[in-house]
Design an enzyme around this catalytic site. Structure first.
Site, PDB file in Angstrom:
ATOM      1  N   HIS A 221       0.909  -1.277   0.095  1.00 31.46           N
ATOM      2  CA  HIS A 221      -0.131  -0.011   0.106  1.00 31.46           C
ATOM      3  C   HIS A 221       0.797   1.184  -0.115  1.00 31.46           C
ATOM      4  CE1 HIS A 221      -4.143  -1.876   0.657  1.00 31.46           C
ATOM      5  NE2 HIS A 221      -3.263  -2.874   0.864  1.00 31.46           N
TER       6      HIS A 221
ATOM      7  N   ASP B  64       3.713   9.348  -1.249  1.00 27.59           N
ATOM      8  CA  ASP B  64       2.384   8.601  -0.645  1.00 27.59           C
ATOM      9  C   ASP B  64       2.212   7.509  -1.730  1.00 27.59           C
ATOM     10  OD1 ASP B  64       0.200   7.996   0.825  1.00 27.59           O
ATOM     11  OD2 ASP B  64      -0.491  10.048   0.887  1.00 27.59           O
TER      12      ASP B  64
HETATM   13  O1  F6P Z   1      -0.710   3.807   4.133  1.00 24.42           O
HETATM   14  C1  F6P Z   1      -0.395   2.500   4.750  1.00 24.42           C
HETATM   15  C2  F6P Z   1      -1.203   2.143   5.976  1.00 24.42           C
HETATM   16  O2  F6P Z   1      -0.956   0.900   6.407  1.00 24.42           O
HETATM   17  C3  F6P Z   1      -2.775   2.390   5.579  1.00 24.42           C
HETATM   18  O3  F6P Z   1      -3.186   0.921   4.934  1.00 24.42           O
HETATM   19  C4  F6P Z   1      -3.539   2.494   6.780  1.00 24.42           C
HETATM   20  O4  F6P Z   1      -4.519   3.356   6.843  1.00 24.42           O
HETATM   21  C5  F6P Z   1      -2.342   3.312   7.479  1.00 24.42           C
HETATM   22  O5  F6P Z   1      -1.227   2.997   6.954  1.00 24.42           O
HETATM   23  C6  F6P Z   1      -2.426   3.580   9.022  1.00 24.42           C
HETATM   24  O6  F6P Z   1      -1.332   2.697   9.552  1.00 24.42           O
HETATM   25  P1  F6P Z   1      -1.428   2.182  11.012  1.00 24.42           P
HETATM   26  O7  F6P Z   1      -1.823   0.913  10.890  1.00 24.42           O
HETATM   27  O8  F6P Z   1       0.250   2.234  11.421  1.00 24.42           O
HETATM   28  O9  F6P Z   1      -2.062   3.070  12.093  1.00 24.42           O
END
Ligand code: F6P
Length: 470
Positions: free
Chosen positions: A153, A361
């Site tokens: 992602h 991003d």
């Molecule tokens: O952008 C990557 C990501 O894992 C997203 O899928 C998710 O919304 C965000 O980071 C949140 O991260 P964490 O699980 O560390 O709060």
């Protein structure tokens, strides 16, 4: 149709807000048999070996607990203090503690051991994100013969940044044990291909490493999206309208400039506020006519670099307030908390400009949600970083270099002055792209490549793995 097993660090509806990933996959999984597997959000002294199943809003979710130490080394340590900054090209913000890698692998082994007994031979497994790169290796080491896909992602790094990651060759070998690796953008596939074509040894000591064989792994871009039509409906729902009315009372004639981001250094928030400061400094006619709202829910706040980003943003916002605020006018509001989708949809609809200016991003779903929430007869303008994956699909945005705050300030001016016909033309193109790349199309494209209806199930792939791993 074979079952779909989605695996991610966070599971939907548990722990802190699961974010875009959970929202995106909830829908796909609700449409076919299978379950979601991941961390329960709980830290315990002695986790059970077996996963617990729970029904969460009609979804079958299997979860395991982790120990506090393992979670720290795997999540705050290796995943978010080494992989995250490196993959976002912020090596200056990486903290490298070698032992975190062991915790990262331990948790991946724990995931694999708990997941394996739950699998049927023809289950299709879809693993998500950088926390779980080794999972296919660990499952295959235990004998899994299933089709396994991986979706990253976040952006894929340049080779130099990758080489700064301890054990990067092991991690790349882990990726080579997936059948399909999906990335957000073409630039990520290009970076991956660059690495795959020019690999070099990862360590000064020990045996020279053989290069990783990717010949059995398909790699391609699958840009993720949101559900723009759902946002269109949500943006006129009673909850959204309530938020719009609340804001209109405060804003009156002022045009709203909106940013919505997790409080993360990759989002370029201090630079964004500086660009706004320059807009007000260079164009006094906008003072009292505009208002910037930055929504920034705290994230990963046990990590020093995140605390420092939060402090930097506090200081920037204070500076702009001190410089431009008057007793009866405030240039900006900065809110450090999360809002639900209906409230956000209302804010998106009201905003004349969305500032989506990350320094780097994977995709950025806020851009998609903003587009979906616009009033077709009077849409706002998207100012978008060229370093967000979204820039590859959204040619109707005003594209900026977020490091260049003069350029972003000028983009803001252009957006605020943009005539209605140009706004409609740009938004029409944006909405077309958001629909074409919506979350259903994304999941369908990935799963069709991972397990075409006719070939789903176990194959000969595991034999090839044994040869390449030996
Ligand atoms: O952008 C990557 C990501 O894992 C997203 O899928 C998710 O919304 C965000 O980071 C949140 O991260 P964490 O699980 O560390 O709060």
């Amino acid at each position: 149709m074979s079952r779909l097993i989605v695996v991610s660090n966070r599971t939907p509806g548990k722990g802190p807000a699961a974010g875009g990933l959970a929202i995106a996959l909830r829908k796909t999984l609700a449409e076919r048999e299978g379950f979601w597997f991941g961390w329960s959000g709980r830290l315990v002294d002695q986790p059970d070996r077996e996963a617990r199943f729970e029904d969460i809003d009609g979804l079958s979710v299997a979860q395991i607990d982790l120990t506090r130490d393992d979670h720290h080394d795997y999540y705050a340590g290796f995943s978010n203090s080494i992989l995250w900054p490196s993959f976002h090209l912020r090596l200056d913000l990486a903290t490298i503690e070698a032992h975190w890698y062991e915790g990262y692998r331990r948790v991946n082994v724990q995931f694999a051991r708990a997941l394996l007994p739950l699998l049927k031979p023809d289950d299709v497994i879809w693993v998500h994100d950088y926390h779980l790169m080794p999972l296919a290796s660990e499952l295959r080491n235990l004998g899994a013969r299933n089709r396994i896909g991986f979706y990253l992602h976040i952006p894929f790094p340049t080779s130099d940044a990758l080489y700064a990651i301890p054990h990067h060759n092991d991690l790349m070998r882990d990726l080579s044990r997936y059948d399909l690796v999906g990335m957000q953008a073409k630039r990520d596939v290009a970076a991956f291909t660059e690495f795959a074509d020019h690999q070099s040894p990862s360590s000064l000591s020990g045996n020279p490493l053989k290069s990783v064989d990717f010949s059995r792994t398909e790699v391609d871009s699958f840009p993720i999206g949101s559900d723009p039509d759902a946002f269109a409906r949500l943006s006129v729902s009673p909850a959204a309208t309530k938020m719009v009315k609340r804001m209109e009372r405060v804003l009156r004639e002022q045009k709203l400039i909106l940013g919505v981001d997790r409080l993360d250094y990759s989002k370029g928030l201090p630079q964004r506020v500086e660009a706004y400061e320059k807009l007000l400094a260079n164009n006094s006619r906008f003072r009292r006519q505009v208002h910037m709202l930055q929504v920034a829910p705290p994230s990963r706040d046990t990590i020093k670099e995140y605390q420092e980003t939060s402090d930097a943003l506090d200081a920037m916002c204070g500076r702009v307030m001190g410089r431009f605020a008057e007793p009866d006018w405030q240039p900006l509001t900065y809110v450090k908390r999360a809002y639900g989708q209906p409230s956000l949809a209302g804010l998106y609809r009201l905003a004349k400009v969305a500032l989506v200016t990350p320094l780097r991003d994977g995709m950025n779903l806020v851009a998609h949600e903003y587009v979906g929430s616009q009033n077709p007869a009077d849409p706002g303008v998207l100012v978008l970083s060229r370093f967000a994956g979204a820039a590859e699909i959204f040619d109707g945005a005003i594209e900026v270099n977020p490091f260049d705050t003069d350029e972003t300030a000028e983009a803001l001016r252009i957006a605020l002055d943009m005539p209605l016909d140009e706004r409609i033309d740009r938004w029409t193109r944006l909405m077309h792209a958001a629909r074409e790349h919506n979350v259903d199309a994304w999941a369908a494209r990935f799963l069709e490549r991972l397990a075409p209806a006719t070939t789903a199930g176990s194959g000969t792939r595991d034999i090839l793995y044994l040869a390449s791993v030996a």
